[in-house]
Scaffold this motif. Structure first.
Motif, short mmCIF file in Angstrom:
data_model
loop_
_atom_site.label_atom_id
_atom_site.label_comp_id
_atom_site.label_asym_id
_atom_site.label_seq_id
_atom_site.Cartn_x
_atom_site.Cartn_y
_atom_site.Cartn_z
N UNK A 1 -7.06 -4.69 -3.13
CA UNK A 1 -6.00 -5.09 -2.18
C UNK A 1 -4.62 -4.81 -2.80
N UNK A 2 -4.51 -3.71 -3.51
CA UNK A 2 -3.32 -3.48 -4.32
C UNK A 2 -2.09 -3.14 -3.48
N UNK A 3 -2.29 -2.50 -2.32
CA UNK A 3 -1.17 -2.24 -1.41
C UNK A 3 -1.63 -2.52 0.03
N UNK A 4 -1.13 -3.61 0.58
CA UNK A 4 -1.48 -3.96 1.95
C UNK A 4 -0.32 -3.56 2.86
N UNK B 1 4.14 -6.01 -0.06
CA UNK B 1 2.93 -5.20 0.12
C UNK B 1 2.10 -5.06 -1.15
N UNK B 2 2.78 -5.02 -2.30
CA UNK B 2 2.09 -4.66 -3.55
C UNK B 2 1.65 -5.91 -4.31
N UNK C 1 7.48 6.31 -0.65
CA UNK C 1 7.63 4.89 -0.33
C UNK C 1 6.71 4.05 -1.20
N UNK C 2 5.49 4.52 -1.41
CA UNK C 2 4.57 3.79 -2.31
C UNK C 2 5.17 3.69 -3.70
N UNK D 1 6.09 0.11 -5.30
CA UNK D 1 5.37 -0.32 -6.51
C UNK D 1 6.37 -0.57 -7.64
N UNK D 2 7.35 0.32 -7.76
CA UNK D 2 8.37 0.16 -8.82
C UNK D 2 9.09 -1.18 -8.67
N UNK D 3 9.53 -1.47 -7.46
CA UNK D 3 10.22 -2.75 -7.22
C UNK D 3 9.32 -3.93 -7.56
#
Lengths: 260, 260
Positions: B105-108, B129-130, B165-166, B170-172
């Motif tokens: 469920x790493x990016x919903x 999301x992350x 965008x991913x 993810x960075x944020x």
């Protein structure tokens, strides 16, 4: 070794029917405790090979995995099937995480040596193929690893590996950490005394009884490699092997294999 | 927050050329410290859609992800590309582990709402999301997560999400755990003052300078959404954003974006 680990293996029959796959995964979500799911491929990969005009290479009745076929089965098994299964388990509230053997180097295979047949990009599993540590860590974090039948050789080459072999090799590798139950799930209620009677399930089967039934021809065809594999896993320290219907994993009807 | 985390994003140009991909991954293996790789898709998925007779659906110049297209991009991105990248990194001695957003469920994502255009199975990323915890845990275990551009909605539906965008989302999400450097790698040496001169790299670019160059038309086309995205990440706490050539990540030539 305080907990039991249940490893479930599903194959083509369930994967080909979305409704069956949904029902199996909903049942799987109800099984308590740490679990691993291993899946083979369905007919989708064969259909796609056909649609793309790639003719399956067969030698002596065995499929050869050439480069084009490997590409397609990798896409299907590691891509479509694995991610569909993971997303459906997430919807059931199960924190699934899909893996090929390359991911985290979790299953390192050896390309099958060429003898009279060159099987192509097929990976066999040496005794030390599985990195149990990563699987143990993921299980400890509450994740359910979902393994597809794609492995790698550590040199950058992906390989196609039999899913039953993956399930039993992973089961053996985790015996130092867990009491391991290995569940082979398919479209029958268990090992049948009469292949035409789905109610003729043999509830328990020892290795000696299996050899007897095999010599009598009662157990034949596709069940033989499956059961050879299963009894080998028992001999290697797996606590219990179960053969059962994929839709009935939470029901008592099943065959339990016993060491003796 | 004692360590730096470097997140690299690669896209089509590198993924389409196996030799370029090899070289990029060999360079990536030389970069010290914890890393995440995010990849988009190459032209392979479009070619396969064409080979299977599936016509890309375009509305107002934007591709629509219908069910058949989602199947193919999932196979390509999460299957072929992701596993090829992971296997090649393993061969470089890097313990890579491939993930779609559904895995752990790493990016919903949220399916893009239908307004005047129905984009189909496209996933947008809300601020939360992350699941940074799992990525942090994998990084702490010495693994290199390789994220493809497939996400899920938590209800069993896979979705196609923009890889830039991913990378920035993810960075944020990882800024509470690391000082995060976000690297966008492509086929040019950085942001160019003259798009036709690969030696005209702007070494540093502030948000104000970017707005100026954009209003003058010096920076245009595909660079605009990439840089908007990059400056938004900087504003949201990412320490540094780098735009660089995928073959030269260990060389000094690059554009570094600065908050002010």
């Amino acid at each position: 070794m305080s907990t039991d680990l249940k490893i479930f293996k599903i194959g083509g029959g369930i994967l080909d029917e979305v409704s069956q796959l949904h029902r199996f995964l909903a049942e799987l979500a109800r099984v308590p405790g740490p679990k691993i799911l291993v899946h083979g491929g369905g007919k989708g990969a064969s259909q796609m090979l056909h649609d793309l005009g790639i003719t399956p290479q067969m030698v002596q009745g065995r499929r050869i995995t050439d480069a084009a076929t490997l590409d397609i089965v990798t896409m299907f098994y590691a891509g479509k099937t694995n991610k569909q299964v993971v997303a459906l388990l997430q919807a059931e509230g199960v924190n699934a995480l899909g893996l090929s053997g390359a991911d985290g180097n979790v299953i390192r295979a050896v390309k099958r040596p060429v003898t009279d047949i060159d099987y192509g990009f097929v990976g066999d599993l040496p005794a030390d193929a599985v990195q149990a540590g990563l699987l143990h860590q993921l299980l400890q974090s509450g994740l359910l690893p979902v393994l597809c039948a794609i492995t790698h050789d550590g040199q950058g080459q992906l390989l196609n590996t039999n899913a039953d072999t993956i399930a039993s090799t992973v089961a053996r590798a985790l015996t130092p950490h867990y009491a391991v139950e290995l569940h082979f799930c398919f479209e029958k209620n268990g090992v049948l005394a009469d292949v035409n009677d789905d109610d003729s399930v043999i509830p328990q089967l020892t290795a000696a009884q299996y050899q007897q039934l095999r010599s009598e021809g009662v157990i034949a065809a596709g069940m033989v490699p499956k059961l050879d594999n299963a009894f080998a896993a028992l001999e290697a320290g797996v606590t219990r092997v179960v053969i059962e219907h994929a839709q009935r994993i939470n029901e008592p009807v099943k065959t339990i294999l016993c060491r003796s």
